[in-house]
Design a protein around this motif. Sequence first.
Motif: not given
Length: 257
Positions: A142, A176, A185, A187, A242
């Motif tokens: 992440r 992404a 992912t 973000n 994402t």
Amino acid sequence: MTDTPNRSRSIAGRVAIVTGAASGMGRATAKLFASEGAKVAVTDLDLAACQEVARECGTNARPYALDVSDKGAIAATVAQIAADMGRIDILVNNAGISRHASLDGGEEYENVWHSALAVMLTAHQRMVRAALPHLRKSDAARIVNIASTEGLGATPGLTPYVASKTGVTGLTRGLAVDLGPEGITVNCICPGPIKTNMTAAIPDEHKIIYAKRRTALKRYGEPEEVAHMTLSLVLPAASFITGAVIPVDGGLMVRNA
């Protein structure tokens, strides 16, 4: 039903790097992650401040001095974190600076411009690229980039900051798309008015006036409120989110009047 590893709502045992973790939202994020059982690399310019935050986090945290504007320092520190902690699962690009800059400021404007992009945009991609070999080994990698509502709108006198934060939203979308096929992912969170060192110089009465005039919730946010959104995005269970750009702004961006 037993959760599979990539549907877990726990980050216990995961290794997270948080930049700009000596204060504000970074500190709140490091402490929250540690309380959830993650092992946290607390990074910032000031080693002593990192050590203090690491102590607050308990045994699940280690401090590292890191100037994110230094390409060599990023490579060395990320490698050291991976060696010390055995893996990297989560990267939170939070380090930031904010300085007003007049367009008529000559060389001073140039200095602010270069510093803003170095710390808040170039550093993000360098951190991602340095951590990527390790993130690729994780079953739930992440990345969360911290931008700002200044990346969705603009305040006068902050063009270097606005440009860098707008760049972060674009970088997030690009990363992404690039990393999506690998299940990594990426973000972005856009905090609005938050009580941090960056806003500490604003008198409380001015904060109250601004918040009542501009936000739906009519108040400034706390760093911990941003940290909780960050936590939500780094959960293994957050596996189908994402490229998102999420305001955490008390309704700043939705209020017209």
